[in-house]
Design an enzyme around this catalytic site. Structure first.
Site, PDB file in Angstrom:
ATOM      1  N   ASP A 175      -4.784   1.556   3.694  1.00 24.77           N
ATOM      2  CA  ASP A 175      -5.520   0.469   4.341  1.00 24.77           C
ATOM      3  C   ASP A 175      -5.403   0.600   5.851  1.00 24.77           C
ATOM      4  O   ASP A 175      -4.348   0.995   6.375  1.00 24.77           O
ATOM      5  CB  ASP A 175      -4.989  -0.896   3.907  1.00 24.77           C
ATOM      6  CG  ASP A 175      -5.443  -1.286   2.503  1.00 24.77           C
ATOM      7  OD1 ASP A 175      -6.187  -0.497   1.874  1.00 24.77           O
ATOM      8  OD2 ASP A 175      -5.050  -2.367   2.039  1.00 24.77           O
ATOM      9  N   ASP A 226       0.851  -1.177   0.000  1.00 21.42           N
ATOM     10  CA  ASP A 226       0.000   0.000   0.000  1.00 21.42           C
ATOM     11  C   ASP A 226       0.898   1.242   0.000  1.00 21.42           C
ATOM     12  O   ASP A 226       2.087   1.173   0.330  1.00 21.42           O
ATOM     13  CB  ASP A 226      -0.881   0.042   1.250  1.00 21.42           C
ATOM     14  CG  ASP A 226      -1.656  -1.238   1.470  1.00 21.42           C
ATOM     15  OD1 ASP A 226      -2.115  -1.825   0.478  1.00 21.42           O
ATOM     16  OD2 ASP A 226      -1.795  -1.655   2.637  1.00 21.42           O
ATOM     17  N   ARG A 237     -13.614  -0.036  -3.242  1.00 24.01           N
ATOM     18  CA  ARG A 237     -13.164   0.089  -1.854  1.00 24.01           C
ATOM     19  C   ARG A 237     -13.054   1.556  -1.448  1.00 24.01           C
ATOM     20  O   ARG A 237     -11.987   2.034  -1.097  1.00 24.01           O
ATOM     21  CB  ARG A 237     -11.842  -0.646  -1.617  1.00 24.01           C
ATOM     22  CG  ARG A 237     -11.905  -2.120  -1.930  1.00 24.01           C
ATOM     23  CD  ARG A 237     -10.608  -2.830  -1.595  1.00 24.01           C
ATOM     24  NE  ARG A 237     -10.677  -4.248  -1.926  1.00 24.01           N
ATOM     25  CZ  ARG A 237      -9.691  -5.126  -1.741  1.00 24.01           C
ATOM     26  NH1 ARG A 237      -8.553  -4.713  -1.211  1.00 24.01           N
ATOM     27  NH2 ARG A 237      -9.836  -6.388  -2.061  1.00 24.01           N
ATOM     28  N   ASP A 246      -1.254  -2.479  -4.670  1.00 28.20           N
ATOM     29  CA  ASP A 246      -2.273  -2.963  -3.738  1.00 28.20           C
ATOM     30  C   ASP A 246      -3.159  -1.777  -3.343  1.00 28.20           C
ATOM     31  O   ASP A 246      -3.780  -1.156  -4.195  1.00 28.20           O
ATOM     32  CB  ASP A 246      -1.621  -3.639  -2.537  1.00 28.20           C
ATOM     33  CG  ASP A 246      -2.623  -4.452  -1.711  1.00 28.20           C
ATOM     34  OD1 ASP A 246      -3.699  -4.786  -2.234  1.00 28.20           O
ATOM     35  OD2 ASP A 246      -2.327  -4.745  -0.547  1.00 28.20           O
TER      36      ASP A 246
END
Length: 436
Positions: free
Chosen positions: A256, A212, A308, A252
């Site tokens: 997160d 990330d 997301r 990715d």
């Protein structure tokens, strides 16, 4: 600033620049400001390194030194620090500042072409993940890249960027720490040189990347990310050919939040040109995440991002006053915005969705084993819309209860969503400081 850090930086151009040209009062005030809204303001708030003497850094080596000096081990350094990013910092660069490619991290025995040949569906099949010498070499290569380009941030730190500041080609890792502020920085392209092929991931298999741009995990608490931008930079997901008919994925997430992290606010930031943007809660089986994963997303611009926005498990997540401008073509063609996952309690308020002509607004919400979600006062293409009702009408076999089951414990002011399409593009991202 510690004596050790002064000694380490005394000969660098960054420290000389700081000593010769004191930072403006505006920068100092921004660096000292505590979290202003959302979950990051509760239980004592988030102050970062406020009170510490600022240090300017211009390279990966200087950033690591300012954070504690030992890269993936420097999270143990909880000394307050204000670190000012000047220019572009490449996290794959060597200690002399020279960019590096996959060859700098590849383990003996790793060869991408051989990996693709060995684990193709025709050669390997589709019923098990790769194993053997080539997969072990890929894993070793990935670990070498991680040891260099994943930079841990300890407790009580503020990172703030001067105009034009960027951190590229790597990850900031907040793991088991607290009280961190990150502001006014553009983050780009956490490119995994060594993605793994998993033929068991979905019906057609998928390539999975490791990194990330910012990862917040392992019970990290009190984080404020504000006026930043996050994207894939120049290397979009379609910049290289597909392999096995699937995107050869080297990215990715953008930010997160997982594994018990909590009390996080992400505000006034620009997320663009990316697929998997925010996962809040990494696994349905992590029941210990109950009562954690408290996150606020507000004032952000979600622009040409696929999914997301966020996807939530367990957490009490407040999503308000954001602008969503998805696209319906290209590598980031819209899938969904709000993912209702296991025991999630997402509250959406006063968001503005500007959808391309013909896009079905029932796609804004997606069901991931969740039971409930609440939306109040959001607009779709300028018109009031009941997002939960739209989703339920289109998905009668997987309906969601309309209600979050909680109310935010902090004060906040809802914007008029009718004005977000004009206001947010002018304010989101690294816009805190002028260009002079």
């Amino acid at each position: 600033m510690s004596r050790a850090l002064i000694a380490l930086l005394a000969g660098s151009t960054a420290f000389a620049a700081y000593a010769a040209e004191p930072l403006s009062e505006e920068v100092l005030a921004l660096a000292a400001a505590p979290a202003a809204t959302g979950w990051a303001t509760v239980e004592g708030g988030t102050t970062g390194g406020a009170g510490a003497e600022p240090v300017i850094v211009t390279s990966r080596a200087e950033l690591v030194a300012a954070l504690g000096g030992d890269n993936l081990e420097n999270a143990a350094n909880a000394e307050a620090a204000v670190i000012v990013i000047d220019g572009v910092i490449d996290l794959t660069a060597d200690d002399a500042g020279a960019p590096q490619d996959a060859s700098a991290f590849a383990a003996e025995g790793y060869d991408e072409a051989a990996y693709i040949d060995a684990y193709s569906p025709e050669a390997w099949g589709r019923d098990k993940e790769p194993e053997g010498a080539l997969e072990e070499a890929r894993e070793a290569s990935e670990q070498a890249q991680k040891a260099h380009s994943m930079i841990r941030v300890g407790s009580n730190k503020t990172l703030i960027g001067l105009p034009g500041a960027k951190i590229i080609n790597g990850t900031l890792l907040l793991k088991g720490v607290e009280n961190v502020i990150i502001r006014n920085i553009a983050f780009e392209d956490s490119w995994d040189f060594f993605p793994q092929w998993d033929p068991t991931d979905g019906s057609q298999g998928n390539w999975n990347a490791e990194y990330d741009l910012i990862s917040i995990e392992d019970e990290t608490r009190h984080v404020w990310i504000d006026h930043c931008s996050f994207s894939d930079g120049a290397r979009h997901d379609d910049s290289i050919p597909q392999v096995f008919g699937r995107v050869h994925q080297h990215h990715d997430g953008l930010i997160d939040v997982k594994n018990g992290a909590s009390l996080v606010t992400v505000s006034n930031s620009h997320f663009f040109d990316h697929d998997k943007t925010h996962i809040i809660g990494s696994s349905d089986s992590r029941t210990e995440d109950r009562g954690r994963l408290k996150v606020t997303l507000t004032g952000n611009w979600y622009d040409n991002v696929r999914q997301r926005l966020p996807r939530v498990r367990y957490g009490e997540v407040h999503v308000f006053g954001n602008l969503y401008t998805p696209t319906d073509s290209g590598p980031y063609a819209f899938d969904y915005a709000l993912g209702a996952g296991k025991e999630s309690q997402a509250l959406s308020e006063a968001n503005a969705f500007v959808l391309p002509e013909g896009m079905d607004p029932s796609k804004i919400i997606k069901h991931y084993k969740g039971e409930r979600i609440e939306d109040r006062g959001s607009l779709v293409n300028g018109e009031a819309a009941d997002l939960v009702a739209l989703y339920n009408a289109a998905n009668p076999d997987k309906t969601l209860e309309a209600g979050a089951g909680w109310e935010p414990p902090y004060e906040y002011e809802l914007p008029d969503p009718a004005g977000l399409a004009e206001a947010i593009p002018a304010s989101a991202g690294p816009t805190l400081l002028g260009d002079d």
